[in-house]
Motif scaffolding. Structure first.
Motif, PDB file in Angstrom:
ATOM      1  N   ALA A 118      40.108  29.388  54.738  1.00 31.09           N
ATOM      2  CA  ALA A 118      41.449  29.633  54.204  1.00 31.09           C
ATOM      3  C   ALA A 118      41.296  30.812  53.263  1.00 31.09           C
ATOM      4  O   ALA A 118      40.215  31.021  52.718  1.00 31.09           O
ATOM      5  N   SER A 119      42.369  31.571  53.051  1.00 28.76           N
ATOM      6  CA  SER A 119      42.167  32.741  52.205  1.00 28.76           C
ATOM      7  C   SER A 119      43.457  33.283  51.627  1.00 28.76           C
ATOM      8  O   SER A 119      44.510  33.239  52.257  1.00 28.76           O
ATOM      9  N   GLY A 121      43.285  36.357  51.135  1.00 26.13           N
ATOM     10  CA  GLY A 121      43.174  37.683  51.739  1.00 26.13           C
ATOM     11  C   GLY A 121      41.772  38.234  51.848  1.00 26.13           C
ATOM     12  O   GLY A 121      41.308  38.588  52.923  1.00 26.13           O
ATOM     13  N   PRO A 220      38.070  37.526  36.746  1.00 24.14           N
ATOM     14  CA  PRO A 220      39.267  36.796  37.190  1.00 24.14           C
ATOM     15  C   PRO A 220      38.874  35.449  37.787  1.00 24.14           C
ATOM     16  O   PRO A 220      37.788  35.331  38.363  1.00 24.14           O
ATOM     17  N   GLU A 322      42.329  46.207  42.597  1.00 25.57           N
ATOM     18  CA  GLU A 322      43.544  45.465  42.936  1.00 25.57           C
ATOM     19  C   GLU A 322      44.020  44.648  41.729  1.00 25.57           C
ATOM     20  O   GLU A 322      43.243  44.399  40.797  1.00 25.57           O
ATOM     21  N   SER A 325      41.911  41.880  40.195  1.00 24.31           N
ATOM     22  CA  SER A 325      40.719  42.366  39.491  1.00 24.31           C
ATOM     23  C   SER A 325      41.039  42.766  38.064  1.00 24.31           C
ATOM     24  O   SER A 325      40.244  42.559  37.142  1.00 24.31           O
TER      25      SER A 325
HETATM   26  C1  AN7 Z   1      40.154  40.330  44.297  1.00 26.46           C
HETATM   27  O1  AN7 Z   1      40.149  35.600  49.376  1.00 26.46           O
HETATM   28  O2  AN7 Z   1      40.269  33.143  47.013  1.00 26.46           O
HETATM   29  O3  AN7 Z   1      37.742  32.541  41.505  1.00 26.46           O
HETATM   30  O4  AN7 Z   1      40.687  33.525  49.599  1.00 26.46           O
HETATM   31  O5  AN7 Z   1      40.269  38.173  46.109  1.00 26.46           O
HETATM   32  O6  AN7 Z   1      35.996  33.122  43.178  1.00 26.46           O
HETATM   33  O7  AN7 Z   1      38.301  32.504  43.936  1.00 26.46           O
HETATM   34  C2  AN7 Z   1      40.088  35.461  46.624  1.00 26.46           C
HETATM   35  C3  AN7 Z   1      39.879  35.396  45.284  1.00 26.46           C
HETATM   36  C4  AN7 Z   1      39.382  37.407  42.234  1.00 26.46           C
HETATM   37  C5  AN7 Z   1      39.174  35.005  42.551  1.00 26.46           C
HETATM   38  N1  AN7 Z   1      39.613  38.652  42.647  1.00 26.46           N
HETATM   39  O8  AN7 Z   1      37.848  34.641  42.778  1.00 26.46           O
HETATM   40  C6  AN7 Z   1      40.362  34.484  48.906  1.00 26.46           C
HETATM   41  C7  AN7 Z   1      40.244  34.283  47.449  1.00 26.46           C
HETATM   42  C8  AN7 Z   1      39.911  38.914  43.921  1.00 26.46           C
HETATM   43  C9  AN7 Z   1      39.979  37.868  44.850  1.00 26.46           C
HETATM   44  C10 AN7 Z   1      39.449  36.334  43.095  1.00 26.46           C
HETATM   45  C11 AN7 Z   1      39.765  36.552  44.425  1.00 26.46           C
HETATM   46  P1  AN7 Z   1      37.428  33.110  42.854  1.00 26.46           P
END
Ligand code: AN7
Length: 386
Positions: A118-119, A121, A220, A322, A325
């Motif tokens: 699941a995502s 993105g 984040p 993004e 971030s």
């Molecule tokens: C750019 O892709 O959960 O706290 O399904 O894409 O490890 O989840 C992405 C999370 C921070 C958070 N910054 O990290 C997904 C997804 C970016 C992210 C997070 C995501 P986690």
């Protein structure tokens, strides 16, 4: 802006040569100072990873991302050093590649023929890419209409089956857990332990390049896998004698998706940072442990704070990350304003994904283009020249 990556990393590592050679890394180019091209993340950190003789050392150039010094931000925050870990420089443009290469390598070792996640993105982009590289099948489930354009394009062009679910990310994760539990498909969300193993390499790199752990690691928090990974990485490096101390972990959730801060699942998480639209983080308890064991904190940042930091990074530092971030930088700015940052602090902000992932947000918040007639004088006039 100082840029510390390949060459500086090599010289820092060379200064630490005794530790490195004891650790069996002496043949690795980053330690010997040889050209870094072709380095393989799984091979480089294999002694800290679940890499066996049978593990295929696959790779698409992930890891070894730049750590750059951000002087303008540093002044604003009032700390000794502020560094940005540019995870958008990974091959699919986010930190997910570190965990995905490890998870797919182990899936291959175990004979898997398909992976699923699941995502919001980025995980889907990484899963699709590494499945393509490994010639196995990928299925990704996203919340319909909720993922950034670049990420969707990536998942599709790498050849994944993309399911757009009429539900949230949390619904998607529940469905993926059920399907992978009763079918021969490997789940590659961060509930797969190999994901966290791969992602911890970013903490090693920060420590290798700085020569020690930072005082504060700002990051984040969405599903809370990455904060868990970094904390694991910093502890393992400390235990191995590669660093002299541990950082405080500062995690930042988007205010509209702040399950950990509010201590309750959020049914309809909402934030401009689409990557962070997660209402029931899978690694919730481990993130809380990382916070508490490190003497750190998990706080919220609002959408306006996220977008301010997003613009500040681009205009003030030349770094396009993004919105999700930018939560790390937004959080540090917020806590600096609250007097929580010391002038002696050395801070690393993790910029988890590339700004090009979500071009629409940039167009929405940046200045407009300037239309001009096809005439040199008119263009000059528009620029207030002459
Ligand atoms: C750019 O892709 O959960 O706290 O399904 O894409 O490890 O989840 C992405 C999370 C921070 C958070 N910054 O990290 C997904 C997804 C970016 C992210 C997070 C995501 P986690």
């Amino acid at each position: 802006m100082d840029v510390r990556h390949d060459t500086t990393a090599a010289s820092v590592a060379a200064e630490n040569a005794p530790a490195a050679s004891e650790a069996g890394l002496k043949d690795d180019p980053i330690v010997s100072g040889a050209a870094p091209a072709g380095r393989n993340l799984l091979a480089h950190y294999r002694e800290f990873l679940p890499v066996t003789e049978q593990t295929p050392l696959i790779g698409r150039g992930e890891g070894f991302t730049p750590l750059v010094r951000a002087h303008a931000l540093e002044k604003r925050v009032g700390c000794a050093e502020l560094w940005l870990k540019l995870e958008g420089c990974n091959p699919t443009g986010s930190f997910k590649d570190r965990g995905m290469v490890m998870a797919v390598a182990k899936a291959l070792e175990e004979g898997a023929e398909a992976i699923m996640c699941a995502s919001t993105g980025n995980t889907s982009a990484a899963a699709a890419a590494y499945a393509a590289a490994a010639q196995i099948k990928a299925v990704v489930v996203v919340s319909a209409g909720k993922i950034a354009l670049g990420k969707l394009a990536q998942a599709l062009i790498y050849g994944a089956v993309v399911i757009a679910l009429d539900g949230t990310f949390d619904d998607a994760l529940r469905i993926v857990r059920e399907i992978t539990a009763r079918n021969p498909i490997t789940v590659v969300n961060s509930i797969n332990p190999y994901r966290l193993q791969g992602q911890k390499t970013a903490a090693f790199e920060c420590s290798d390049v700085l020569g020690d752990a930072p005082d504060i690691l700002a990051i984040p928090v969405g599903n809370a896998g990455n904060i868990t990974s970094y904390w694991m990485g910093f502890r393992e490096y400390r235990r191995a004698g590669r660093t002299t101390h541990l950082p405080r972990m500062w995690g930042f959730e988007a205010a509209g998706a702040a399950a950990i801060v509010e201590n309750r699942p959020i049914e309809n998480p909402d934030t401009v940072a689409s990557a962070l639209r997660i209402g029931n983080p899978a690694n919730w308890q481990r993130a809380v442990r990382a916070r508490d064991e490190s003497g750190g904190l998990i706080d919220t940042v609002s959408d306006p704070e996220i977008l301010d930091a997003y613009k500040l990074l681009a205009e003030g530092e030349g770094v396009f990350a993004e919105p999700a971030s930018a939560a790390s930088v937004a959080g540090v700015l917020k806590l600096a304003a609250a007097g929580e940052v010391k002038p002696t602090d050395r801070i690393v902000c993790v910029l988890t994904g590339h700004g090009l992932k979500d071009p629409q947000i940039a167009l929405d918040v940046a200045r407009d283009v300037v239309p001009a007639p096809n005439d040199v004088r008119e263009v000059e006039k528009l620029l207030d020249l002459r």
